[in-house]
Write a protein that holds these residues in place. Structure first.
Motif, PDB file in Angstrom:
ATOM      1  N   ALA A 118       0.870  -1.225   0.041  1.00  0.00           N
ATOM      2  CA  ALA A 118      -0.106   0.022   0.067  1.00  0.00           C
ATOM      3  C   ALA A 118       1.006   1.316  -0.064  1.00  0.00           C
ATOM      4  O   ALA A 118       0.469   2.365  -0.623  1.00  0.00           O
ATOM      5  N   PHE A 119       2.086   1.411   0.617  1.00  0.00           N
ATOM      6  CA  PHE A 119       2.959   2.222   0.580  1.00  0.00           C
ATOM      7  C   PHE A 119       3.430   2.613  -0.546  1.00  0.00           C
ATOM      8  O   PHE A 119       3.764   3.607  -1.112  1.00  0.00           O
ATOM      9  N   LEU A 120       4.117   1.627  -1.167  1.00  0.00           N
ATOM     10  CA  LEU A 120       4.516   1.543  -2.576  1.00  0.00           C
ATOM     11  C   LEU A 120       3.561   2.145  -3.703  1.00  0.00           C
ATOM     12  O   LEU A 120       3.742   2.764  -4.542  1.00  0.00           O
ATOM     13  N   ALA A 121       2.141   1.845  -3.548  1.00  0.00           N
ATOM     14  CA  ALA A 121       1.251   2.198  -4.235  1.00  0.00           C
ATOM     15  C   ALA A 121       0.921   3.630  -4.265  1.00  0.00           C
ATOM     16  O   ALA A 121       0.625   4.536  -4.814  1.00  0.00           O
ATOM     17  N   LEU A 122       0.983   3.878  -3.105  1.00  0.00           N
ATOM     18  CA  LEU A 122       0.877   5.630  -2.552  1.00  0.00           C
ATOM     19  C   LEU A 122       1.946   6.115  -3.274  1.00  0.00           C
ATOM     20  O   LEU A 122       1.682   7.480  -3.841  1.00  0.00           O
ATOM     21  N   LEU A 123       3.255   5.860  -2.890  1.00  0.00           N
ATOM     22  CA  LEU A 123       4.192   6.670  -3.516  1.00  0.00           C
ATOM     23  C   LEU A 123       4.411   6.587  -5.124  1.00  0.00           C
ATOM     24  O   LEU A 123       4.438   7.739  -5.534  1.00  0.00           O
ATOM     25  N   GLY A 124       3.839   5.387  -5.629  1.00  0.00           N
ATOM     26  CA  GLY A 124       3.815   5.680  -7.100  1.00  0.00           C
ATOM     27  C   GLY A 124       2.857   6.660  -7.487  1.00  0.00           C
ATOM     28  O   GLY A 124       2.779   7.274  -8.667  1.00  0.00           O
ATOM     29  N   GLY A 125       1.661   6.533  -6.823  1.00  0.00           N
ATOM     30  CA  GLY A 125       0.676   7.412  -7.274  1.00  0.00           C
ATOM     31  C   GLY A 125       1.132   8.947  -7.005  1.00  0.00           C
ATOM     32  O   GLY A 125       0.531   9.664  -7.883  1.00  0.00           O
ATOM     33  N   LEU A 126       1.857   9.227  -6.181  1.00  0.00           N
ATOM     34  CA  LEU A 126       2.425  10.537  -5.870  1.00  0.00           C
ATOM     35  C   LEU A 126       3.440  10.957  -7.110  1.00  0.00           C
ATOM     36  O   LEU A 126       3.150  12.024  -7.574  1.00  0.00           O
ATOM     37  N   VAL A 127       4.124  10.014  -7.380  1.00  0.00           N
ATOM     38  CA  VAL A 127       5.012  10.276  -8.429  1.00  0.00           C
ATOM     39  C   VAL A 127       4.343  10.394  -9.904  1.00  0.00           C
ATOM     40  O   VAL A 127       4.359  11.378 -10.599  1.00  0.00           O
ATOM     41  N   PHE A 128       3.348   9.606  -9.976  1.00  0.00           N
ATOM     42  CA  PHE A 128       2.681   9.648 -11.291  1.00  0.00           C
ATOM     43  C   PHE A 128       1.897  10.973 -11.457  1.00  0.00           C
ATOM     44  O   PHE A 128       1.812  11.529 -12.324  1.00  0.00           O
ATOM     45  N   GLY A 129       1.119  11.323 -10.255  1.00  0.00           N
ATOM     46  CA  GLY A 129       0.494  12.572 -10.248  1.00  0.00           C
ATOM     47  C   GLY A 129       1.502  13.795 -10.342  1.00  0.00           C
ATOM     48  O   GLY A 129       0.990  14.873 -11.218  1.00  0.00           O
ATOM     49  N   GLY A 130       2.796  13.920 -10.156  1.00  0.00           N
ATOM     50  CA  GLY A 130       3.579  14.851 -10.145  1.00  0.00           C
ATOM     51  C   GLY A 130       3.858  14.913 -11.554  1.00  0.00           C
ATOM     52  O   GLY A 130       4.059  16.026 -12.068  1.00  0.00           O
ATOM     53  N   MET A 131       4.040  13.696 -12.172  1.00  0.00           N
ATOM     54  CA  MET A 131       4.325  13.958 -13.657  1.00  0.00           C
ATOM     55  C   MET A 131       3.472  14.400 -14.510  1.00  0.00           C
ATOM     56  O   MET A 131       3.454  15.177 -15.335  1.00  0.00           O
ATOM     57  N   VAL A 132       2.290  14.035 -14.228  1.00  0.00           N
ATOM     58  CA  VAL A 132       0.909  14.525 -14.942  1.00  0.00           C
ATOM     59  C   VAL A 132       0.962  15.972 -14.954  1.00  0.00           C
ATOM     60  O   VAL A 132       0.583  16.817 -15.644  1.00  0.00           O
ATOM     61  N   ALA A 133       1.233  16.520 -13.370  1.00  0.00           N
ATOM     62  CA  ALA A 133       1.044  17.735 -13.106  1.00  0.00           C
ATOM     63  C   ALA A 133       2.286  18.701 -14.064  1.00  0.00           C
ATOM     64  O   ALA A 133       1.970  19.519 -14.573  1.00  0.00           O
ATOM     65  N   LEU A 134       3.240  18.037 -14.148  1.00  0.00           N
ATOM     66  CA  LEU A 134       4.218  18.820 -14.785  1.00  0.00           C
ATOM     67  C   LEU A 134       4.055  18.942 -16.324  1.00  0.00           C
ATOM     68  O   LEU A 134       4.261  19.912 -16.874  1.00  0.00           O
ATOM     69  N   VAL A 135       3.415  17.486 -16.871  1.00  0.00           N
ATOM     70  CA  VAL A 135       3.008  17.754 -18.359  1.00  0.00           C
ATOM     71  C   VAL A 135       1.958  18.774 -18.484  1.00  0.00           C
ATOM     72  O   VAL A 135       2.123  19.204 -19.542  1.00  0.00           O
ATOM     73  N   THR A 136       1.087  18.984 -17.540  1.00  0.00           N
ATOM     74  CA  THR A 136      -0.422  19.575 -17.564  1.00  0.00           C
ATOM     75  C   THR A 136       0.234  21.238 -17.651  1.00  0.00           C
ATOM     76  O   THR A 136      -0.186  21.789 -18.287  1.00  0.00           O
ATOM     77  N   PHE A 137       0.971  21.733 -16.760  1.00  0.00           N
ATOM     78  CA  PHE A 137       1.197  23.016 -16.256  1.00  0.00           C
ATOM     79  C   PHE A 137       2.353  23.900 -16.717  1.00  0.00           C
ATOM     80  O   PHE A 137       2.520  24.790 -16.842  1.00  0.00           O
TER      81      PHE A 137
END
Length: 52
Positions: free
Chosen positions: A13-32
């Motif tokens: 669950a911790f790895l999934a949360l960490l991966g979700g945060l990294v993925f969300g950060g990458m999406v935010a960089l691509v978007t903004f």
């Protein structure tokens, strides 16, 4: 009554949360973030252009 969560499940669950945060950060960089195009010049010395 206390339910103990298995250690492996917490780790996954911790790895999934960490991966979700990294993925969300990458999406935010691509978007903004919009890159600024600029010209690049690299000078190649004539000795690199001569065949050996």
């Amino acid at each position: 009554m206390s339910l103990a969560v298995p250690t492996l499940f917490r780790f996954v669950a911790f790895l999934a949360l960490l991966g979700g945060l990294v993925f969300g950060g990458m999406v935010a960089l691509v978007t903004f973030v919009q890159p600024v195009p600029r010209e690049m010049v690299e000078i190649v010395p004539p000795s690199k252009l001569q065949p050996k």
